[in-house]
Design a protein around this motif. Structure first.
Motif, PDB file in Angstrom:
ATOM      1  N   GLU A  91       0.828  -1.204   0.000  1.00 25.54           N
ATOM      2  CA  GLU A  91       0.000   0.000   0.000  1.00 25.54           C
ATOM      3  C   GLU A  91       0.863   1.256   0.000  1.00 25.54           C
ATOM      4  OE1 GLU A  91      -2.237  -3.428   1.081  1.00 25.54           O
ATOM      5  OE2 GLU A  91      -0.420  -2.607   2.021  1.00 25.54           O
ATOM      6  N   GLN A  92       1.940   1.248   0.770  1.00 23.17           N
ATOM      7  CA  GLN A  92       2.834   2.411   0.783  1.00 23.17           C
ATOM      8  C   GLN A  92       3.546   2.575  -0.554  1.00 23.17           C
ATOM      9  OE1 GLN A  92       5.088   1.163   4.195  1.00 23.17           O
ATOM     10  NE2 GLN A  92       4.071   2.632   5.564  1.00 23.17           N
ATOM     11  N   ALA A  93       3.951   1.458  -1.151  1.00 25.25           N
ATOM     12  CA  ALA A  93       4.604   1.525  -2.462  1.00 25.25           C
ATOM     13  C   ALA A  93       3.653   2.101  -3.508  1.00 25.25           C
ATOM     14  CB  ALA A  93       5.078   0.137  -2.875  1.00 25.25           C
ATOM     15  N   ALA A  94       2.381   1.710  -3.443  1.00 21.31           N
ATOM     16  CA  ALA A  94       1.401   2.245  -4.381  1.00 21.31           C
ATOM     17  C   ALA A  94       1.179   3.733  -4.149  1.00 21.31           C
ATOM     18  CB  ALA A  94       0.091   1.482  -4.255  1.00 21.31           C
ATOM     19  N   TRP A  95       1.225   4.154  -2.914  1.00 21.43           N
ATOM     20  CA  TRP A  95       1.076   5.576  -2.592  1.00 21.43           C
ATOM     21  C   TRP A  95       2.232   6.371  -3.208  1.00 21.43           C
ATOM     22  CZ3 TRP A  95       1.739   7.954   2.967  1.00 21.43           C
ATOM     23  CH2 TRP A  95       1.374   9.291   2.938  1.00 21.43           C
ATOM     24  N   LEU A  96       3.445   5.848  -3.064  1.00 22.54           N
ATOM     25  CA  LEU A  96       4.594   6.517  -3.680  1.00 22.54           C
ATOM     26  C   LEU A  96       4.481   6.535  -5.202  1.00 22.54           C
ATOM     27  CD1 LEU A  96       7.604   5.274  -1.513  1.00 22.54           C
ATOM     28  CD2 LEU A  96       6.766   7.623  -1.716  1.00 22.54           C
ATOM     29  N   ALA A  97       4.025   5.428  -5.770  1.00 19.24           N
ATOM     30  CA  ALA A  97       3.863   5.376  -7.225  1.00 19.24           C
ATOM     31  C   ALA A  97       2.832   6.402  -7.693  1.00 19.24           C
ATOM     32  CB  ALA A  97       3.436   3.976  -7.652  1.00 19.24           C
ATOM     33  N   GLU A  98       1.729   6.522  -6.965  1.00 17.12           N
ATOM     34  CA  GLU A  98       0.714   7.514  -7.337  1.00 17.12           C
ATOM     35  C   GLU A  98       1.268   8.932  -7.249  1.00 17.12           C
ATOM     36  OE1 GLU A  98      -3.572   9.154  -5.714  1.00 17.12           O
ATOM     37  OE2 GLU A  98      -3.172   6.991  -5.606  1.00 17.12           O
ATOM     38  N   ALA A  99       2.051   9.194  -6.198  1.00 14.76           N
ATOM     39  CA  ALA A  99       2.645  10.530  -6.057  1.00 14.76           C
ATOM     40  C   ALA A  99       3.625  10.809  -7.189  1.00 14.76           C
ATOM     41  CB  ALA A  99       3.346  10.644  -4.699  1.00 14.76           C
ATOM     42  N   ALA A 100       4.425   9.809  -7.558  1.00 12.03           N
ATOM     43  CA  ALA A 100       5.373   9.988  -8.667  1.00 12.03           C
ATOM     44  C   ALA A 100       4.636  10.251  -9.971  1.00 12.03           C
ATOM     45  CB  ALA A 100       6.265   8.756  -8.793  1.00 12.03           C
ATOM     46  N   LEU A 101       3.570   9.508 -10.220  1.00  8.31           N
ATOM     47  CA  LEU A 101       2.799   9.690 -11.444  1.00  8.31           C
ATOM     48  C   LEU A 101       2.134  11.061 -11.462  1.00  8.31           C
ATOM     49  CD1 LEU A 101       1.601   8.724 -14.077  1.00  8.31           C
ATOM     50  CD2 LEU A 101      -0.112   7.434 -12.771  1.00  8.31           C
ATOM     51  N   ALA A 102       1.550  11.462 -10.342  1.00  9.21           N
ATOM     52  CA  ALA A 102       0.892  12.764 -10.272  1.00  9.21           C
ATOM     53  C   ALA A 102       1.883  13.902 -10.514  1.00  9.21           C
ATOM     54  CB  ALA A 102       0.202  12.931  -8.927  1.00  9.21           C
ATOM     55  N   ASP A 103       3.071  13.812  -9.918  1.00  9.95           N
ATOM     56  CA  ASP A 103       4.095  14.830 -10.151  1.00  9.95           C
ATOM     57  C   ASP A 103       4.506  14.873 -11.623  1.00  9.95           C
ATOM     58  OD1 ASP A 103       4.162  15.681  -7.539  1.00  9.95           O
ATOM     59  OD2 ASP A 103       6.137  14.854  -7.077  1.00  9.95           O
ATOM     60  N   THR A 104       4.664  13.699 -12.222  1.00 10.32           N
ATOM     61  CA  THR A 104       5.079  13.630 -13.624  1.00 10.32           C
ATOM     62  C   THR A 104       4.043  14.286 -14.531  1.00 10.32           C
ATOM     63  OG1 THR A 104       6.321  11.584 -13.212  1.00 10.32           O
ATOM     64  CG2 THR A 104       5.715  12.061 -15.493  1.00 10.32           C
ATOM     65  N   LEU A 105       2.779  13.963 -14.316  1.00  5.28           N
ATOM     66  CA  LEU A 105       1.721  14.534 -15.134  1.00  5.28           C
ATOM     67  C   LEU A 105       1.616  16.041 -14.936  1.00  5.28           C
ATOM     68  CD1 LEU A 105      -1.009  11.786 -14.619  1.00  5.28           C
ATOM     69  CD2 LEU A 105       0.449  12.103 -16.629  1.00  5.28           C
ATOM     70  N   ALA A 106       1.771  16.483 -13.690  1.00  9.22           N
ATOM     71  CA  ALA A 106       1.713  17.924 -13.419  1.00  9.22           C
ATOM     72  C   ALA A 106       2.859  18.661 -14.096  1.00  9.22           C
ATOM     73  CB  ALA A 106       1.733  18.165 -11.915  1.00  9.22           C
ATOM     74  N   THR A 107       4.053  18.080 -14.053  1.00  9.54           N
ATOM     75  CA  THR A 107       5.209  18.714 -14.695  1.00  9.54           C
ATOM     76  C   THR A 107       5.018  18.802 -16.199  1.00  9.54           C
ATOM     77  OG1 THR A 107       6.740  18.019 -12.963  1.00  9.54           O
ATOM     78  CG2 THR A 107       7.680  18.503 -15.122  1.00  9.54           C
ATOM     79  N   LEU A 108       4.590  17.715 -16.817  1.00  3.99           N
ATOM     80  CA  LEU A 108       4.397  17.732 -18.264  1.00  3.99           C
ATOM     81  C   LEU A 108       3.232  18.640 -18.663  1.00  3.99           C
ATOM     82  CD1 LEU A 108       5.089  14.054 -19.334  1.00  3.99           C
ATOM     83  CD2 LEU A 108       6.599  16.005 -19.368  1.00  3.99           C
ATOM     84  N   GLY A 109       2.333  18.887 -17.726  1.00  8.82           N
ATOM     85  CA  GLY A 109       1.267  19.827 -17.989  1.00  8.82           C
ATOM     86  C   GLY A 109       1.757  21.255 -18.149  1.00  8.82           C
ATOM     87  N   GLN A 110       2.985  21.524 -17.705  1.00 12.36           N
ATOM     88  CA  GLN A 110       3.575  22.856 -17.831  1.00 12.36           C
ATOM     89  C   GLN A 110       4.428  23.000 -19.084  1.00 12.36           C
ATOM     90  OE1 GLN A 110       5.603  23.980 -14.108  1.00 12.36           O
ATOM     91  NE2 GLN A 110       4.460  22.366 -13.104  1.00 12.36           N
ATOM     92  N   VAL A 111       4.599  21.921 -19.826  1.00 13.62           N
ATOM     93  CA  VAL A 111       5.414  21.941 -21.045  1.00 13.62           C
ATOM     94  C   VAL A 111       4.499  22.201 -22.241  1.00 13.62           C
ATOM     95  CG1 VAL A 111       6.974  20.602 -22.507  1.00 13.62           C
ATOM     96  CG2 VAL A 111       7.041  20.316 -20.022  1.00 13.62           C
ATOM     97  N   PRO A 112       4.805  23.191 -23.066  1.00 17.38           N
ATOM     98  CA  PRO A 112       3.962  23.435 -24.244  1.00 17.38           C
ATOM     99  C   PRO A 112       3.827  22.174 -25.094  1.00 17.38           C
ATOM    100  CG  PRO A 112       5.509  25.233 -23.932  1.00 17.38           C
ATOM    101  CD  PRO A 112       5.909  24.173 -22.965  1.00 17.38           C
ATOM    102  N   ALA A 113       2.590  21.840 -25.464  1.00 15.19           N
ATOM    103  CA  ALA A 113       2.343  20.603 -26.200  1.00 15.19           C
ATOM    104  C   ALA A 113       1.066  20.727 -27.014  1.00 15.19           C
ATOM    105  CB  ALA A 113       2.236  19.422 -25.237  1.00 15.19           C
ATOM    106  N   GLY A 114       1.028  19.969 -28.096  1.00 15.40           N
ATOM    107  CA  GLY A 114      -0.197  19.868 -28.871  1.00 15.40           C
ATOM    108  C   GLY A 114      -1.143  18.849 -28.285  1.00 15.40           C
ATOM    109  N   ARG A 115      -0.567  17.749 -27.788  1.00 22.76           N
ATOM    110  CA  ARG A 115      -1.362  16.695 -27.148  1.00 22.76           C
ATOM    111  C   ARG A 115      -0.587  16.169 -25.953  1.00 22.76           C
ATOM    112  NH1 ARG A 115      -2.047  11.953 -30.936  1.00 22.76           N
ATOM    113  NH2 ARG A 115      -3.499  11.200 -29.359  1.00 22.76           N
ATOM    114  N   ARG A 116      -1.330  15.745 -24.942  1.00 22.70           N
ATOM    115  CA  ARG A 116      -0.766  15.054 -23.792  1.00 22.70           C
ATOM    116  C   ARG A 116      -1.527  13.743 -23.640  1.00 22.70           C
ATOM    117  NH1 ARG A 116      -0.975  20.462 -22.480  1.00 22.70           N
ATOM    118  NH2 ARG A 116       1.055  21.385 -21.954  1.00 22.70           N
TER     119      ARG A 116
END
Length: 224
Positions: free
Chosen positions: A35-60
């Protein structure tokens, strides 16, 4: 100058697993519980998506093994991962990209990555002459792969048959890119084990992953 002005915005691809206990970050157990490993994985994924949301893109586009959850921000398309080994799944992910615009693929294991770094690397002014963008990982793999003219066929030339998660995976991919112009990105550490998770959390202490790591670190019996 005209080519720079009309350069199409890139496609950003994230390949990830739904962060469920027992399916993600199993090398963190122990000291983590599933459960803790999944929590860390979710946090890593959320951070990744948020960061890429700041990069100019045509599609995400999130290429997902599983179902999206509340961690998925607005503005992202979701496509299912292909079957097969990781080499085949990464190859198929590029098939979702617009072949007329560059595409950059990252995983969910580098939540410390920088939006500014990616924006600069993919900017119209930095693109001329580049065929491939390659982000080497500290363990010998890679955390990012970009193609100036993306397709599953081109990705397959670089990836299919390359053993993944090995100390020479990145070197083999670069060997496949012989004859192409490769722009290398900085080396990053993947969150593969507890020591790597601690290192990544320290690199970006204000991120959601770092917050989750510190909370879990206070709960688990870690000596190393």
């Amino acid at each position: 100058m005209r080519a720079v002005l009309v350069a199409p915005p890139p496609t950003l691809l994230v390949v990830a697993k739904q962060p469920l206990p027992g399916r993600v970050k199993t090398r963190l157990c122990p000291p983590c519980t599933p459960e803790q490993a999944a929590w860390l994985a979710e946090a890593a994924l959320a951070d990744t998506l948020a960061t890429l949301g700041q990069v100019p893109a045509g599609r995400r586009l999130l290429v997902l093994d599983g179902e999206p959850g509340p961690w998925l921000p607005p503005g992202w398309e979701v496509a299912p991962q292909a079957t097969g080994g990781l080499d085949a799944r990464l190859t198929a992910a590029f098939g979702h990209a617009d072949p007329a615009a560059p595409a950059l693929l990252v995983g969910m294991d580098t939540p410390q990555l920088s939006a500014r770094l990616l924006a600069e690397a993919l900017s119209p002014a930095a693109r001329p002459g580049a065929d491939v963008w390659f982000g080497p990982a500290a363990d010998g793999g890679f955390w990012a792969l970009g193609l100036a003219r993306p397709s599953a066929a081109t990705a397959g030339r670089l990836l299919l048959g390359v053993p993944m998660s090995m100390s020479d995976t990145g070197r083999q991919v670069l060997c496949r890119a012989a004859g192409l112009t490769v722009r290398e990105l900085p080396v990053l550490t993947d969150v593969d084990d507890w020591a790597a998770a601690r290192e990544v959390a320290a690199e970006r202490p204000d991120g959601g992953f770092a917050v989750a790591f510190r909370r879990i670190e206070a709960q688990v019996p870690v000596t190393g």
